[in-house]
Design a protein around this motif. Structure first.
Motif, PDB file in Angstrom:
ATOM      1  N   ASP A   1       0.829  -1.204   0.000  1.00  0.00           N
ATOM      2  CA  ASP A   1       0.000   0.000   0.000  1.00  0.00           C
ATOM      3  C   ASP A   1       0.865   1.257   0.000  1.00  0.00           C
ATOM      4  O   ASP A   1       0.560   2.235  -0.704  1.00  0.00           O
ATOM      5  CB  ASP A   1      -0.920   0.018   1.222  1.00  0.00           C
TER       6      ASP A   1
ATOM      7  N   LYS B   1      -6.470   2.481  10.681  1.00  0.00           N
ATOM      8  CA  LYS B   1      -6.643   2.089   9.272  1.00  0.00           C
ATOM      9  C   LYS B   1      -8.091   1.695   9.004  1.00  0.00           C
ATOM     10  O   LYS B   1      -8.652   2.007   7.949  1.00  0.00           O
ATOM     11  CB  LYS B   1      -5.715   0.930   8.925  1.00  0.00           C
ATOM     12  N   ALA B   2      -8.719   1.005   9.961  1.00  0.00           N
ATOM     13  CA  ALA B   2     -10.111   0.603   9.800  1.00  0.00           C
ATOM     14  C   ALA B   2     -11.026   1.830   9.687  1.00  0.00           C
ATOM     15  O   ALA B   2     -11.917   1.880   8.829  1.00  0.00           O
ATOM     16  CB  ALA B   2     -10.534  -0.271  10.976  1.00  0.00           C
TER      17      ALA B   2
ATOM     18  N   ARG C   1     -10.161   4.822   8.728  1.00  0.00           N
ATOM     19  CA  ARG C   1      -9.876   5.476   7.446  1.00  0.00           C
ATOM     20  C   ARG C   1     -10.590   4.774   6.310  1.00  0.00           C
ATOM     21  O   ARG C   1     -11.120   5.425   5.386  1.00  0.00           O
ATOM     22  CB  ARG C   1      -8.375   5.490   7.183  1.00  0.00           C
ATOM     23  N   ALA C   2     -10.626   3.438   6.363  1.00  0.00           N
ATOM     24  CA  ALA C   2     -11.324   2.683   5.319  1.00  0.00           C
ATOM     25  C   ALA C   2     -12.824   2.977   5.344  1.00  0.00           C
ATOM     26  O   ALA C   2     -13.458   3.155   4.298  1.00  0.00           O
ATOM     27  CB  ALA C   2     -11.069   1.188   5.503  1.00  0.00           C
TER      28      ALA C   2
ATOM     29  N   SER D   1     -13.336   6.450   3.992  1.00  0.00           N
ATOM     30  CA  SER D   1     -13.173   6.438   2.539  1.00  0.00           C
ATOM     31  C   SER D   1     -14.409   5.859   1.866  1.00  0.00           C
ATOM     32  O   SER D   1     -14.874   6.362   0.821  1.00  0.00           O
ATOM     33  CB  SER D   1     -11.934   5.626   2.157  1.00  0.00           C
ATOM     34  N   TYR D   2     -14.959   4.810   2.465  1.00  0.00           N
ATOM     35  CA  TYR D   2     -16.172   4.204   1.908  1.00  0.00           C
ATOM     36  C   TYR D   2     -17.340   5.183   1.965  1.00  0.00           C
ATOM     37  O   TYR D   2     -18.111   5.317   1.001  1.00  0.00           O
ATOM     38  CB  TYR D   2     -16.526   2.935   2.671  1.00  0.00           C
TER      39      TYR D   2
ATOM     40  N   HIS E   1     -16.487  -1.923  -1.731  1.00  0.00           N
ATOM     41  CA  HIS E   1     -15.518  -0.821  -1.700  1.00  0.00           C
ATOM     42  C   HIS E   1     -14.102  -1.348  -1.478  1.00  0.00           C
ATOM     43  O   HIS E   1     -13.151  -0.903  -2.130  1.00  0.00           O
ATOM     44  CB  HIS E   1     -15.901   0.162  -0.582  1.00  0.00           C
ATOM     45  N   CYS E   2     -13.972  -2.311  -0.546  1.00  0.00           N
ATOM     46  CA  CYS E   2     -12.641  -2.820  -0.200  1.00  0.00           C
ATOM     47  C   CYS E   2     -12.065  -3.735  -1.275  1.00  0.00           C
ATOM     48  O   CYS E   2     -10.846  -3.947  -1.310  1.00  0.00           O
ATOM     49  CB  CYS E   2     -12.704  -3.562   1.131  1.00  0.00           C
TER      50      CYS E   2
ATOM     51  N   GLY F   1      -9.220   4.170   0.450  1.00  0.00           N
ATOM     52  CA  GLY F   1      -8.763   3.527   1.681  1.00  0.00           C
ATOM     53  C   GLY F   1      -9.539   2.240   1.879  1.00  0.00           C
ATOM     54  O   GLY F   1     -10.778   2.241   1.903  1.00  0.00           O
ATOM     55  N   THR F   2      -8.840   1.129   2.000  1.00  0.00           N
ATOM     56  CA  THR F   2      -9.518  -0.170   2.035  1.00  0.00           C
ATOM     57  C   THR F   2      -9.129  -0.969   3.270  1.00  0.00           C
ATOM     58  O   THR F   2      -8.217  -0.602   4.014  1.00  0.00           O
ATOM     59  CB  THR F   2      -9.197  -0.993   0.779  1.00  0.00           C
ATOM     60  N   TRP F   3      -9.820  -2.075   3.463  1.00  0.00           N
ATOM     61  CA  TRP F   3      -9.611  -2.997   4.571  1.00  0.00           C
ATOM     62  C   TRP F   3      -9.657  -4.412   4.021  1.00  0.00           C
ATOM     63  O   TRP F   3     -10.447  -4.699   3.117  1.00  0.00           O
ATOM     64  CB  TRP F   3     -10.690  -2.783   5.628  1.00  0.00           C
TER      65      TRP F   3
END
Length: 560
Positions: free
Chosen positions: A369, A446-447, A449-450, A453-454, A469-470, A478-480
């Motif tokens: 990433d 990070k979660a 942020r994901a 972002s979603y 999305h992820c 931003g993904t998970w």
């Protein structure tokens, strides 16, 4: 606590300097502790039944010259809810020092919840034996440090020989009712597991900050837990050494102060056992001495005494058979507990390997990433330069990285425009006491942020849910990991424990201000904590946001 969980509930390891026989002191203190529990404390070698459920075993190991080298005093209590085993082991060395360990093991007999605590014996041993940790004297209460003693304290913190944490507290600027009371209650519980120091006035606080630097400082009223290998020259090192602020220490509703003792006791329990204690063995000295005595007696027997000797032998053999039967029962019970301990160690090893593999996978994904983000940034910079916008290619103020703790994460939640966190703050901050708190805090960031972002993508017309999305692989999203995402719980879990998954929401989402949340992100997969983030997708609803109702330890399900 299940049958395969780690039976080691607590362990304290002390280094004791001595001028005379240390075993006498250990036996005396142990006898006082046993007498307070049972009214008696047998000191001879072998097994002693203190009551119907409790067995005391005394052992000793000897040098070639006959002097004692080590002792072990073990109390086993076979209670209905669990078998509890307390072991006190001491070994002496030629340099007039001794190693001493006190361990408590809990072997549950069912599904009852156990709450083992540190044996009270530890505090008595610290008080009387004056143990040390390298340059650090281990005491029952914090040692006062003024401005003149700061250099010595810095040497203590940075000493490579130190193996235990050091708590450094600073007196508040103004008198507070709760602060001294909480310190008075917490410090004795840390005795033996940490060195403890108190910056006695503002001059000491200022001198400490000047000596150790702004990042590692201890503000008035704060308490900081310094781990080993302190590096004041490296700002990022400061995040390893957790602290509790004055505001939390003086808040009657905040129980973070209790975590001081829990943290240092956990570190003490998890510390490896020194080789001298780990490899120690105790031969059957009593049986050997008995055989030697019988051999000498038989050599002195005259023919006329043979009949009397035979009668005496029958009596002794009967006693020996009874003793052997008792020892066989004890050996069988010890073997059973050892089997459970080995099973627990195998489980922990397997979990550690899996966790390491998972950490490696996540680290590689994070590197990938980061490389993608760096490549995208380089492309954008080139486009800006080609357009003549050279000033826009330079970032003057570097944005902050991931938070180093859940406390820092909580303070930065307002940075998310499309994520509303309604989770209980105290539950979130309790995660800071865990060994993997820094890892979990970074993953939680990070979660969030994901999710943010979603929510932004949903507002811009993205057609799909969080899972889509992820897995869409859109640039800049931003993904998970979809492997660490569950969109719902099982029917069985919801039928039995669905009430645990009702969390706060704004009134415009539900008039009751409560709503069920099943979708969750997994921050960890091994261990009893295995944190989770539960959320409600309201991107198409009243708020247009993702509502995070829970950040905390794994909730009850069919596997817990």
């Amino acid at each position: 606590m299940n049958l395969s969980s780690n039976p080691l509930a607590h362990r304290t390891i002390l280094t004791v300097p001595y001028a005379e026989n240390p075993f006498r002191s250990v036996r005396r203190i142990s006898a006082q502790w046993l007498t307070s529990k049972f009214g008696t404390a047998p000191h001879t070698s072998g097994h002693h039944h203190l009551d119907q459920m409790s067995v005391l075993t005394n052992q000793a190991a000897y040098l070639a010259d006959g002097g004692e080298h080590a002792i072990r005093i073990q109390l086993r209590e076979d209670k209905p809810e669990a078998t509890w085993r307390t072991t006190i082991t001491a070994v002496a060395f030629e340099d007039f020092s001794a190693l001493l360990s006190v361990s408590l093991e809990a072997f549950p007999n069912g599904d009852a919840t156990l709450t083992p605590g540190r044996p009270g014996l530890v505090r008595d041993l610290v008080r009387d034996l004056k143990p040390t940790d390298g340059p650090v004297p281990l005491t029952l209460d914090a040692q006062n440090v003024n401005a003149e003693g700061i250099d010595r304290l810095i040497d203590v913190l940075c000493d490579p020989a130190r193996r235990l944490p050091v708590l450094v507290a600073a007196k508040p600027l103004r008198a507070d009712r709760l602060w001294p009371d909480r310190m008075k209650r917490a410090m004795p519980q840390c005795a033996g597991a940490a060195g403890m120091y108190l910056l006695s006035d503002t001059e000491a606080v200022d001198a400490f900050r000047e000596a150790i630097g702004e990042n590692h400082r201890v503000a008035p009223g704060a308490v900081r837990t310094f781990l080993t290998e302190v590096d004041p020259a490296w700002p990022k090192d400061a995040s390893r050494h957790r602290f509790i602020t004055m505001a939390r220490m003086s808040d009657p509703h905040d129980q973070a102060w209790r975590g001081l003792a829990r943290t240092v006791q956990r570190l003490s329990t998890e510390a490896p056992l020194p080789d001298a204690l780990r490899t120690l063995s105790f031969p059957d000295g009593a049986g050997q001495r008995h055989r030697e005595e019988r051999k000498a007696a038989l050599a002195a027997v005259r023919p006329s005494d043979e009949l009397e000797v035979m009668r005496k032998d029958v009596g002794e053999l009967t006693d020996l058979l009874a003793q052997a039967d008792e020892e066989l029962k004890e050996a069988t019970r010890t073997a059973e507990l050892s089997t459970r301990t080995v099973a627990s160690m195998e489980e922990q090893l397997h979990a550690a390997v899996e966790r390491a593999d998972g950490d490696m996978e996540e680290a590689l994904r994070a590197l990938d990433d980061a490389e993608r983000a760096r490549a995208e940034a380089d492309v954008l910079r080139r486009r800006l330069r080609d357009a003549g916008r050279y000033d826009d290619t330079v970032v003057v103020t570097q944005p902050p990285g991931v938070p180093d703790s859940f406390e820092e994460l909580w303070e930065r939640l307002n940075g998310f425009e499309r994520v509303l966190v309604t989770a209980d703050k105290s539950t979130v901050l309790e995660l800071d006491e865990a060994e993997r708190a820094r890892v979990w805090a970074a993953k939680t960031w990070k979660a969030l942020r994901a999710l943010d972002s979603y929510a932004q993508a949903a507002q811009e017309g993205f057609n799909g849910g969080f899972y889509q999305h992820c897995t869409s692989d859109r640039p800049g999203a931003g993904t998970w990991s979809h492997k660490q995402f569950a969109s719902s719980e099982s029917e069985t879990t919801m039928n039995k424990w669905g009430a645990e998954r009702i969390f706060p929401v704004p009134e415009k989402v539900d008039p009751s201000r409560r709503a069920e949340m099943q979708a969750h992100l997994k921050l960890g997969s091994k261990g009893s904590t295995s944190p989770r983030v539960y959320f409600l997708d309201d991107t198409q609803g009243a708020t247009g946001q993702v509502i995070v109702g829970y950040i905390g330890p794994h909730l009850t399900n069919t596997k817990t």
